[in-house]
Design a protein around this motif. Structure first.
Motif, PDB file in Angstrom:
ATOM      1  N   ALA A 242       0.833  -1.074  -0.003  1.00  0.00           N
ATOM      2  CA  ALA A 242       0.149  -0.016  -0.084  1.00  0.00           C
ATOM      3  C   ALA A 242       0.888   1.191   0.001  1.00  0.00           C
ATOM      4  CB  ALA A 242      -0.727  -0.003   1.211  1.00  0.00           C
ATOM      5  N   ARG A 243       0.442   2.159  -0.697  1.00  0.00           N
ATOM      6  CA  ARG A 243       1.186   3.302  -0.714  1.00  0.00           C
ATOM      7  C   ARG A 243       0.201   4.397  -1.328  1.00  0.00           C
ATOM      8  NH1 ARG A 243       5.097   3.336  -6.474  1.00  0.00           N
ATOM      9  NH2 ARG A 243       3.388   3.525  -7.843  1.00  0.00           N
ATOM     10  N   VAL A 244       0.789   5.770  -1.063  1.00  0.00           N
ATOM     11  CA  VAL A 244       0.125   6.949  -1.850  1.00  0.00           C
ATOM     12  C   VAL A 244       0.744   7.362  -3.064  1.00  0.00           C
ATOM     13  CG1 VAL A 244      -0.591   9.355  -1.567  1.00  0.00           C
ATOM     14  CG2 VAL A 244      -0.449   7.697   0.566  1.00  0.00           C
ATOM     15  N   GLY A 245      -0.012   7.149  -3.930  1.00  0.00           N
ATOM     16  CA  GLY A 245       0.244   7.421  -5.394  1.00  0.00           C
ATOM     17  C   GLY A 245      -0.406   8.639  -6.060  1.00  0.00           C
ATOM     18  N   ASP A 291      -3.397  -8.014  -8.358  1.00  0.00           N
ATOM     19  CA  ASP A 291      -4.766  -7.191  -8.282  1.00  0.00           C
ATOM     20  C   ASP A 291      -4.412  -5.769  -7.730  1.00  0.00           C
ATOM     21  OD1 ASP A 291      -5.845  -9.523  -8.968  1.00  0.00           O
ATOM     22  OD2 ASP A 291      -6.794  -9.766  -7.030  1.00  0.00           O
ATOM     23  N   SER A 292      -4.806  -4.915  -8.702  1.00  0.00           N
ATOM     24  CA  SER A 292      -4.288  -3.340  -8.199  1.00  0.00           C
ATOM     25  C   SER A 292      -5.501  -2.692  -7.836  1.00  0.00           C
ATOM     26  CB  SER A 292      -3.464  -2.666  -9.432  1.00  0.00           C
ATOM     27  OG  SER A 292      -2.052  -3.322  -9.455  1.00  0.00           O
ATOM     28  N   TYR A 293      -5.543  -1.886  -6.691  1.00  0.00           N
ATOM     29  CA  TYR A 293      -6.607  -1.345  -6.247  1.00  0.00           C
ATOM     30  C   TYR A 293      -6.570   0.360  -6.140  1.00  0.00           C
ATOM     31  CZ  TYR A 293      -8.704  -5.945  -5.651  1.00  0.00           C
ATOM     32  OH  TYR A 293      -9.240  -6.999  -5.627  1.00  0.00           O
ATOM     33  N   VAL A 294      -7.378   1.227  -6.419  1.00  0.00           N
ATOM     34  CA  VAL A 294      -7.054   2.479  -5.931  1.00  0.00           C
ATOM     35  C   VAL A 294      -8.316   2.796  -5.005  1.00  0.00           C
ATOM     36  CG1 VAL A 294      -7.108   5.121  -6.417  1.00  0.00           C
ATOM     37  CG2 VAL A 294      -6.252   3.490  -8.071  1.00  0.00           C
ATOM     38  N   VAL A 295      -8.040   3.244  -3.854  1.00  0.00           N
ATOM     39  CA  VAL A 295      -9.042   3.234  -2.998  1.00  0.00           C
ATOM     40  C   VAL A 295      -8.836   4.584  -2.299  1.00  0.00           C
ATOM     41  CG1 VAL A 295      -9.004   0.908  -2.364  1.00  0.00           C
ATOM     42  CG2 VAL A 295      -7.563   2.311  -0.974  1.00  0.00           C
ATOM     43  N   MET A 296      -9.974   5.080  -1.523  1.00  0.00           N
ATOM     44  CA  MET A 296     -10.256   6.363  -1.083  1.00  0.00           C
ATOM     45  C   MET A 296     -10.852   6.246   0.394  1.00  0.00           C
ATOM     46  SD  MET A 296      -9.328   8.474  -3.374  1.00  0.00           S
ATOM     47  CE  MET A 296      -9.330   8.612  -4.988  1.00  0.00           C
ATOM     48  N   ASP A 297     -10.569   7.115   1.588  1.00  0.00           N
ATOM     49  CA  ASP A 297     -11.722   6.969   2.637  1.00  0.00           C
ATOM     50  C   ASP A 297     -13.204   7.518   2.241  1.00  0.00           C
ATOM     51  OD1 ASP A 297     -11.782   9.740   2.336  1.00  0.00           O
ATOM     52  OD2 ASP A 297     -10.200  10.095   4.059  1.00  0.00           O
ATOM     53  N   LEU A 298     -13.855   7.606   3.246  1.00  0.00           N
ATOM     54  CA  LEU A 298     -15.320   7.396   2.834  1.00  0.00           C
ATOM     55  C   LEU A 298     -15.568   9.140   2.462  1.00  0.00           C
ATOM     56  CD1 LEU A 298     -16.915   5.475   5.613  1.00  0.00           C
ATOM     57  CD2 LEU A 298     -16.490   4.987   3.258  1.00  0.00           C
ATOM     58  N   ASP A 299     -14.769  10.069   2.669  1.00  0.00           N
ATOM     59  CA  ASP A 299     -14.711  11.299   2.392  1.00  0.00           C
ATOM     60  C   ASP A 299     -14.311  11.533   0.854  1.00  0.00           C
ATOM     61  OD1 ASP A 299     -16.283  12.224   4.512  1.00  0.00           O
ATOM     62  OD2 ASP A 299     -14.246  12.473   5.605  1.00  0.00           O
ATOM     63  N   GLY A 300     -13.671  10.673   0.196  1.00  0.00           N
ATOM     64  CA  GLY A 300     -13.230  10.701  -1.033  1.00  0.00           C
ATOM     65  C   GLY A 300     -11.742  11.175  -1.036  1.00  0.00           C
ATOM     66  N   ASN A 301     -11.040  10.995   0.005  1.00  0.00           N
ATOM     67  CA  ASN A 301      -9.558  11.479   0.025  1.00  0.00           C
ATOM     68  C   ASN A 301      -8.695  10.372   0.263  1.00  0.00           C
ATOM     69  OD1 ASN A 301     -10.513  14.216   0.191  1.00  0.00           O
ATOM     70  ND2 ASN A 301     -10.933  13.858   2.530  1.00  0.00           N
ATOM     71  N   PRO A 302      -7.602  10.514  -0.244  1.00  0.00           N
ATOM     72  CA  PRO A 302      -6.592   9.180  -0.198  1.00  0.00           C
ATOM     73  C   PRO A 302      -6.166   8.975   1.233  1.00  0.00           C
ATOM     74  CG  PRO A 302      -5.648  10.910  -1.700  1.00  0.00           C
ATOM     75  CD  PRO A 302      -6.927  11.678  -0.879  1.00  0.00           C
ATOM     76  N   SER A 304      -3.174   8.619   3.755  1.00  0.00           N
ATOM     77  CA  SER A 304      -1.932   8.912   3.611  1.00  0.00           C
ATOM     78  C   SER A 304      -0.903   8.552   4.996  1.00  0.00           C
ATOM     79  CB  SER A 304      -1.597  10.400   3.231  1.00  0.00           C
ATOM     80  OG  SER A 304      -2.043  11.153   4.133  1.00  0.00           O
ATOM     81  N   ASN A 305      -1.768   8.336   5.913  1.00  0.00           N
ATOM     82  CA  ASN A 305      -1.232   8.190   7.388  1.00  0.00           C
ATOM     83  C   ASN A 305      -0.358   6.823   7.403  1.00  0.00           C
ATOM     84  OD1 ASN A 305      -0.967   6.789  10.123  1.00  0.00           O
ATOM     85  ND2 ASN A 305      -1.861   9.117  10.600  1.00  0.00           N
ATOM     86  N   ILE A 312      -3.658  -1.458   6.455  1.00  0.00           N
ATOM     87  CA  ILE A 312      -4.306  -1.997   5.271  1.00  0.00           C
ATOM     88  C   ILE A 312      -3.414  -3.220   5.016  1.00  0.00           C
ATOM     89  CG2 ILE A 312      -4.706  -1.581   2.964  1.00  0.00           C
ATOM     90  CD1 ILE A 312      -5.223   1.500   3.619  1.00  0.00           C
ATOM     91  N   GLU A 313      -2.290  -3.105   4.821  1.00  0.00           N
ATOM     92  CA  GLU A 313      -1.336  -4.318   4.252  1.00  0.00           C
ATOM     93  C   GLU A 313      -1.446  -5.523   5.381  1.00  0.00           C
ATOM     94  OE1 GLU A 313       2.304  -1.917   2.604  1.00  0.00           O
ATOM     95  OE2 GLU A 313       2.466  -2.816   4.452  1.00  0.00           O
ATOM     96  N   LEU A 314      -1.850  -5.239   6.740  1.00  0.00           N
ATOM     97  CA  LEU A 314      -1.711  -6.287   7.641  1.00  0.00           C
ATOM     98  C   LEU A 314      -3.053  -7.021   7.319  1.00  0.00           C
ATOM     99  CD1 LEU A 314      -0.577  -7.905  10.177  1.00  0.00           C
ATOM    100  CD2 LEU A 314      -1.472  -5.979  11.635  1.00  0.00           C
ATOM    101  N   ARG A 315      -4.162  -6.044   7.344  1.00  0.00           N
ATOM    102  CA  ARG A 315      -5.671  -6.655   7.646  1.00  0.00           C
ATOM    103  C   ARG A 315      -6.028  -7.594   6.357  1.00  0.00           C
ATOM    104  NH1 ARG A 315      -9.020  -3.337  10.595  1.00  0.00           N
ATOM    105  NH2 ARG A 315     -10.981  -4.851  10.223  1.00  0.00           N
ATOM    106  N   LEU A 316      -5.511  -7.089   5.068  1.00  0.00           N
ATOM    107  CA  LEU A 316      -5.310  -7.718   3.930  1.00  0.00           C
ATOM    108  C   LEU A 316      -4.570  -9.004   3.840  1.00  0.00           C
ATOM    109  CD1 LEU A 316      -7.210  -5.291   2.875  1.00  0.00           C
ATOM    110  CD2 LEU A 316      -6.365  -5.455   0.608  1.00  0.00           C
TER     111      LEU A 316
END
Length: 431
Positions: A242-245, A291-302, A304-305, A312-316
């Motif tokens: 997971a990363r911010v792109g 599999d590649s995904y682009v995801v946002m938080d529920l407000d539509g923002n990336p 970045s924390n 995300i990496e651990l749970r998936l």
């Protein structure tokens, strides 16, 4: 009255004109550098303003507002002494003002054939420049929350791909082998900068990935994935990155190809409070899925924390070790605004013979866990997902799925009615 078009047509039109004007103002260049650069080379900027004024002028009159508006602007231009060329350009822009956004959000723009088809509609760089600016201004003037890094990147990528196709000549569509070689060369350059030994070490890994991976991945993504996956063992699977792109939060999953993987991933994202903007499902020649995904938080923002990215990496990683066992139910509550709207569920199948797959279009009411519900339903029916284009417009979800049967072939016609009925019932039961 909906959650997508939050302005009346007159107010929206004025906002679009304001956005177009912003491309000409140096002080606003930081908002959209590419837009300002393109605007500076327009031969007649005033035509862009006229097209913006007329693009939605025929809404509410019945019929296709794009075609009705094109006729209006043609008459207006000729009545006011503009040349035939200028009048036709304005009419073309009004007629096609939705084409670029529709292509970027509902078609697989990594497919050279899709880009070539769009380039044929555009015809030349001048028309592309005008249409790109009008499209950006239109989306930004529809709903402030609608414009985000993801939609910006879709339009920018389609613009860049189409410019390249136009330079090559419409009679000379780019060959897939050329695009693959270009991506590999660029990725090799990136890897060499990171570690001079990497380019040679990744070659055996690349041999099993297949053409589709290099056609649908950027050079930066190939370098990112290759660096992380070189030298891993079966004990490390599944690998989740997971990363911010530049498009949003990018999540990459490398695992053994198996049923329910996509559905389980969607459910896990849902529990993490993330919405999926895009999904690319690629099966390698060695039986692995990438599999590649682009995801946002529920407000539509990336996201970045760094701690959230690690979560995300651990749970998936934990959940996808046994995708069948992932809980299907959503734990999110329907937003109050969405309860006021009712959108009919519509499903349509289109054959994509050139790619040996079937296109499934789903229009329905947006709800928490919708994508996971669709994923589980398709997996239960033995339908494999190859790609997805996810679009949400306020209370309305318009998603496109590229699917095959278990043998990676287009779905048989005799199965479509049964799949449609089951999927529609599964969607409606969750509304």
């Amino acid at each position: 009255f909906d959650l997508f078009h939050i302005y009346t047509v007159d107010e929206h039109t004025l906002k679009v004109l304001g956005n177009l004007r912003g491309f000409a103002i140096a002080e606003k260049e930081h908002e959209h550098p590419l837009g300002n650069a393109i605007f500076d080379r327009l031969p007649k900027p005033e035509l862009l303003y006229i097209a913006g004024l007329f693009h939605d002028i025929a809404k509410g009159r019945g019929g296709d507002h794009s075609q009705l508006g094109a006729a209006d602007v043609m008459t207006f231009c000729l009545d006011h002494g503009l040349s035939q060329y200028s009048a036709r350009l304005c009419a073309w822009l009004v007629s096609n003002h939705l084409t670029m956004s529709t292509t970027s959000q509902r078609r697989d723009i990594s497919d050279p054939d899709v880009v070539h088809e769009f380039a044929l509609i555009v015809g030349d760089q001048v028309h592309l420049d005008y249409l790109y600016l009008l499209t950006v201004a239109d989306i930004r003037g529809t709903n402030p929350k609608l414009w985000n890094d993801w939609r910006a990147s879709l339009l920018r990528d389609l613009y860049v791909f189409t410019s390249r196709a136009l330079r090559a000549g419409l009679e000379n569509p780019l060959e897939r082998t050329e695009l693959i070689e270009e991506t590999q060369q660029q990725a090799t350059t990136v890897l060499n900068l990171l570690d001079p030994s990497l380019p040679e070490r990744v070659k055996p890994f690349w041999e099993h990935l297949g053409d589709d991976y290099f056609l649908r991945s950027t050079a930066d993504e190939v370098a990112w994935h290759s660096r992380a996956l070189t030298g891993i063992s079966d004990d490390d699977l599944p690998v989740v990155l997971a990363r911010v792109g530049h498009r949003g939060t990018e999540v990459f999953v490398y695992a053994r190809d198996q049923e329910f993987l996509f559905a389980a991933t969607c459910s896990l994202f849902d529990r993490l409070g993330l919405s999926i903007a895009d999904a690319r499902i690629i099966t390698a020649d060695n039986g692995m899925t990438m599999d590649s995904y682009v995801v946002m938080d529920l407000d539509g923002n990336p996201v970045s924390n760094p701690h959230q990215l690690q979560e995300i990496e651990l749970r998936l990683h934990e959940g996808l070790a046994q995708p069948r066992s992932v809980r299907r139910e959503t734990n999110r509550v329907l937003k109050r605004q969405l309860r006021a709207f009712s959108t009919a569920t519509e499903l349509r199948f289109i054959e994509d013979a050139s790619n040996a797959r079937t296109v499934l279009e789903v229009v329905t009411a947006d709800r928490p866990g919708l994508l996971a519900r669709i994923g589980w339903s398709l997996a239960d029916q033995g339908v494999r997902l190859q790609n997805a284009k996810i679009s949400t417009f306020g209370e309305r979800a318009e998603d496109v799925f590229f699917v095959t049967d278990a043998n990676n072939c287009a779905l048989p016609q005799q199965r479509l009615d049964a799949i449609r009925t089951t999927l529609k019932n599964d969607i409606i039961s969750g509304l």
